[in-house]
Write a protein that holds these residues in place. Structure first.
Motif, short mmCIF file in Angstrom:
data_model
loop_
_atom_site.label_atom_id
_atom_site.label_comp_id
_atom_site.label_asym_id
_atom_site.label_seq_id
_atom_site.Cartn_x
_atom_site.Cartn_y
_atom_site.Cartn_z
N THR A 1 -6.36 0.41 -38.49
CA THR A 1 -7.73 0.31 -37.99
C THR A 1 -8.63 1.31 -38.71
O THR A 1 -9.75 0.98 -39.13
CB THR A 1 -7.77 0.57 -36.47
OG1 THR A 1 -6.89 -0.35 -35.83
CG2 THR A 1 -9.18 0.41 -35.93
N GLY A 2 -8.15 2.52 -38.89
CA GLY A 2 -8.93 3.54 -39.60
C GLY A 2 -9.20 3.15 -41.04
O GLY A 2 -10.32 3.31 -41.54
N LEU A 3 -8.19 2.64 -41.73
CA LEU A 3 -8.37 2.20 -43.11
C LEU A 3 -9.32 1.01 -43.21
O LEU A 3 -10.14 0.93 -44.12
CB LEU A 3 -7.02 1.85 -43.73
CG LEU A 3 -6.11 3.03 -44.05
CD1 LEU A 3 -4.75 2.55 -44.52
CD2 LEU A 3 -6.75 3.91 -45.10
N THR A 4 -9.24 0.10 -42.27
CA THR A 4 -10.14 -1.05 -42.27
C THR A 4 -11.58 -0.61 -42.06
O THR A 4 -12.50 -1.07 -42.75
CB THR A 4 -9.72 -2.06 -41.18
OG1 THR A 4 -8.37 -2.44 -41.40
CG2 THR A 4 -10.61 -3.29 -41.19
N LEU A 5 -11.80 0.29 -41.11
CA LEU A 5 -13.15 0.78 -40.87
C LEU A 5 -13.70 1.54 -42.08
O LEU A 5 -14.88 1.42 -42.40
CB LEU A 5 -13.18 1.68 -39.63
CG LEU A 5 -13.01 0.95 -38.29
CD1 LEU A 5 -12.92 1.97 -37.16
CD2 LEU A 5 -14.15 -0.01 -38.06
N ALA A 6 -12.86 2.29 -42.75
CA ALA A 6 -13.30 3.01 -43.95
C ALA A 6 -13.68 2.03 -45.06
O ALA A 6 -14.69 2.21 -45.75
CB ALA A 6 -12.22 3.95 -44.44
N ALA A 7 -12.90 0.96 -45.23
CA ALA A 7 -13.21 -0.04 -46.25
C ALA A 7 -14.50 -0.78 -45.92
O ALA A 7 -15.33 -1.04 -46.80
CB ALA A 7 -12.06 -1.02 -46.39
N VAL A 8 -14.72 -1.11 -44.65
CA VAL A 8 -15.95 -1.79 -44.25
C VAL A 8 -17.15 -0.88 -44.47
O VAL A 8 -18.20 -1.31 -44.97
CB VAL A 8 -15.86 -2.24 -42.77
CG1 VAL A 8 -17.20 -2.69 -42.23
CG2 VAL A 8 -14.84 -3.37 -42.65
N GLY A 9 -17.02 0.40 -44.15
CA GLY A 9 -18.11 1.35 -44.37
C GLY A 9 -18.45 1.49 -45.85
O GLY A 9 -19.61 1.54 -46.23
N ALA A 10 -17.43 1.52 -46.69
CA ALA A 10 -17.66 1.62 -48.13
C ALA A 10 -18.35 0.36 -48.65
O ALA A 10 -19.25 0.43 -49.48
CB ALA A 10 -16.35 1.85 -48.87
N ALA A 11 -17.94 -0.80 -48.16
CA ALA A 11 -18.56 -2.05 -48.60
C ALA A 11 -20.02 -2.11 -48.16
O ALA A 11 -20.89 -2.56 -48.91
CB ALA A 11 -17.78 -3.23 -48.05
N LEU A 12 -20.30 -1.68 -46.93
CA LEU A 12 -21.69 -1.68 -46.45
C LEU A 12 -22.56 -0.72 -47.25
O LEU A 12 -23.70 -1.02 -47.58
CB LEU A 12 -21.73 -1.33 -44.97
CG LEU A 12 -21.24 -2.41 -44.02
CD1 LEU A 12 -21.21 -1.88 -42.59
CD2 LEU A 12 -22.11 -3.64 -44.11
N THR A 13 -22.02 0.44 -47.58
CA THR A 13 -22.77 1.41 -48.38
C THR A 13 -23.05 0.87 -49.77
O THR A 13 -24.16 1.00 -50.28
CB THR A 13 -21.98 2.73 -48.47
OG1 THR A 13 -21.72 3.19 -47.15
CG2 THR A 13 -22.76 3.78 -49.24
N ALA A 14 -22.06 0.25 -50.39
CA ALA A 14 -22.26 -0.32 -51.72
C ALA A 14 -23.26 -1.46 -51.68
O ALA A 14 -24.11 -1.59 -52.57
CB ALA A 14 -20.93 -0.80 -52.29
N GLY A 15 -23.20 -2.28 -50.65
CA GLY A 15 -24.15 -3.38 -50.53
C GLY A 15 -25.56 -2.89 -50.31
O GLY A 15 -26.53 -3.43 -50.87
N ALA A 16 -25.73 -1.85 -49.50
CA ALA A 16 -27.07 -1.31 -49.25
C ALA A 16 -27.66 -0.69 -50.51
O ALA A 16 -28.85 -0.86 -50.79
CB ALA A 16 -27.00 -0.28 -48.13
N SER A 17 -26.83 0.00 -51.28
CA SER A 17 -27.36 0.61 -52.51
C SER A 17 -27.70 -0.46 -53.54
O SER A 17 -28.68 -0.34 -54.26
CB SER A 17 -26.38 1.62 -53.08
OG SER A 17 -25.19 0.96 -53.47
N ALA A 18 -26.92 -1.53 -53.60
CA ALA A 18 -27.22 -2.62 -54.53
C ALA A 18 -28.51 -3.34 -54.12
O ALA A 18 -29.32 -3.71 -54.96
CB ALA A 18 -26.06 -3.60 -54.60
#
Length: 132
Positions: free
Chosen positions: A16-33
């Motif tokens: 669960t922790g790894l999944t949440l970290a991956a989702v947070g990274a994807a959201l951050t990358a999408g927002a910056s793009a």
């Protein structure tokens, strides 16, 4: 309690922790793009014609270099300079026959005296030219 008997986190909790970290990274990358895609491009006529846009970009680059490198060029390179435990405070010299003696002190002395990058003999003028 022995180390082997200490409680361990469950696999589900780790997943669960790894999944949440991956989702947070994807959201951050999408927002910056998305924010990069919304930036308005420079008008091509101003860049090709040598208008104010190019002058502003050049001035911005000069300012960024001056303020970005300005502080770093004034920092002391050797934090142990002037102390008894400075590993750079050594020089090797030799003299062959009647020739002039050769030593490494000419190179290491400015650093062991506590000089910054802008005070070095060869690099000082270059860094002062870059930072203005």
């Amino acid at each position: 309690m022995a180390r082997h008997a200490s409680p361990r986190p469950s696999r589900a909790l780790l997943r669960t922790g790894l999944t949440l970290a991956a989702v947070g990274a994807a959201l951050t990358a999408g927002a910056s793009a998305a924010s990069a895609a919304q930036a308005a491009p420079l008008p091509l006529g101003d860049v090709v014609g040598g208008g104010e846009a190019l002058g502003g970009a050049t001035q911005g680059l000069r300012s960024a270099v001056k303020h970005g490198l300005g502080g770093a060029t004034n920092l002391q390179l050797d934090p142990l300079a002037g102390t008894g435990s400075d590993p750079l405070d050594n020089a090797v010299g030799t003299q062959v026959a009647d020739f002039k003696p050769v030593s490494t002190a000419l190179v290491t002395k400015p650093i062991t005296d506590g000089a910054s990058l802008s005070e070095l003999p060869l690099l000082g003028p270059v860094t002062r030219a870059l930072t203005g």
